[in-house]
Design an enzyme around this catalytic site. Structure first.
Site, PDB file in Angstrom:
ATOM      1  N   GLU A  25      -1.498  -9.386  -1.500  1.00 44.32           N
ATOM      2  CA  GLU A  25      -2.884  -9.278  -1.699  1.00 44.32           C
ATOM      3  C   GLU A  25      -3.348  -9.156  -3.099  1.00 44.32           C
ATOM      4  OE1 GLU A  25      -4.501  -7.440   2.530  1.00 44.32           O
ATOM      5  OE2 GLU A  25      -3.492  -6.306   1.345  1.00 44.32           O
ATOM      6  N   GLY A  84       0.034  -5.117   0.380  1.00 43.63           N
ATOM      7  CA  GLY A  84      -1.077  -5.038  -0.799  1.00 43.63           C
ATOM      8  C   GLY A  84      -0.675  -5.554  -2.045  1.00 43.63           C
ATOM      9  N   GLU A  99       2.214  -6.159   7.876  1.00 42.78           N
ATOM     10  CA  GLU A  99       1.421  -4.944   8.242  1.00 42.78           C
ATOM     11  C   GLU A  99       1.533  -4.722   9.739  1.00 42.78           C
ATOM     12  OE1 GLU A  99      -0.327  -5.493   4.347  1.00 42.78           O
ATOM     13  OE2 GLU A  99       0.428  -6.867   5.938  1.00 42.78           O
ATOM     14  N   ALA A 109       0.951  -1.137   0.068  1.00 38.85           N
ATOM     15  CA  ALA A 109      -0.111   0.020  -0.055  1.00 38.85           C
ATOM     16  C   ALA A 109       0.747   1.265   0.207  1.00 38.85           C
ATOM     17  CB  ALA A 109      -1.056  -0.033   1.083  1.00 38.85           C
TER      18      ALA A 109
END
Length: 260
Positions: free
Chosen positions: A116, A113, A136, A68
């Site tokens: 993911e 991310g 995270e 992210a």
């Protein structure tokens, strides 16, 4: 056909029924709003074809996607953080639920991310120097774009907890061993191997392939007897309204089937 990127955070390559979305946001393909928008543009192109297979790759040496956009997250309030999370999840879920099969080509780092996004693909091909993780917890957060749900489905509860609770990186050999990736290739070859796999996936019946994915996914959230019943329903549906008639006829006539 390759579409010019004009400095865009992702470029598109269309080869028959295959759409390749190549992430290209310096320095590490952080999944900020520009790249999220570019993912939607690529998926729009896949819708328009329609594509049979989507490949997600990277133009950044050493990175699939680093995660992210932490710089963006550091500068926003709670409402904006929520909106950003919703935007990222929407792109990831749109890929995961797309009618086309999808292949992630991982060379280098796929973190947070980025992993993911890769896990939202149907299959993952990784170069031997790749490393993957969901770090995270080191930021005081948890994976928020499907990581806590998809990782256990792929590798099991224990390995998923190990990876997420420590925030450690998994090398490509371990990733293959635990089922996080599906094919391991020499470093730097992931995109080429993913394209080859995409062409291979274009051969069989798309309707049957989608039924395979649905039925396998059902095995994770249904008791065995319900999964077996769902499997029987799927094969009957394919026989009555799918492409089974063409596949069976082609087999009898000793020719290649002509699937849609």
């Amino acid at each position: 056909m390759t579409l010019p990127d004009d400095g865009a955070p992702a470029s598109l390559r269309v080869e028959g029924p295959v759409v390749e979305i190549t992430l290209n946001r310096p320095p590490a393909n952080a999944l900020g709003l520009p790249l999220i928008k570019a993912l939607h543009t690529g998926l729009d192109a896949a819708d328009a074809l329609p594509a049979k297979v989507i490949v997600v790759s990277s133009a950044r040496a050493g990175f699939f996607a680093a995660g992210a956009d932490i710089k963006h997250m550091s500068s926003v309030d709670a409402a904006s953080f929520s909106a950003y999370g919703d935007a990222l999840r929407a792109a990831v879920e749109r890929l995961a639920s797309h009618q086309a099969l999808s292949v992630a080509a991982i060379d280098g780092l796929a973190l947070g991310g980025g992993l993911e996004l890769a896990m939202a693909c149907t299959l993952r091909v990784a170069g031997s120097d790749s490393r993957m993780g969901l770090p995270e917890v080191k930021l005081g957060l948890i994976p928020g774009a499907g990581g806590t749900q998809r990782l256990p489905h792929l590798v099991g509860r224990g390995p998923a907890l190990d990876i997420m609770l420590t925030g450690r990186q998994v090398d490509a050999e371990e990733a293959l061993r635990i089922g996080l990736i599906d094919r391991l290739v020499p470093a730097g070859d992931a995109a080429t191997a993913a394209r080859e796999l995409a062409r291979e996936l274009c051969g069989p019946s798309s309707a049957a392939q989608r039924a395979v994915v649905r039925t396998v996914d059902a095995a994770y959230d249904r008791p065995l007897n319900e999964g077996l019943r769902f499997e029987a329903e799927q094969i009957q549906e394919l026989f009555e309204r799918g492409e089974a008639s063409e596949g069976i006829r082609a087999f009898i006539e000793k020719r290649a089937p002509e699937f849609a």
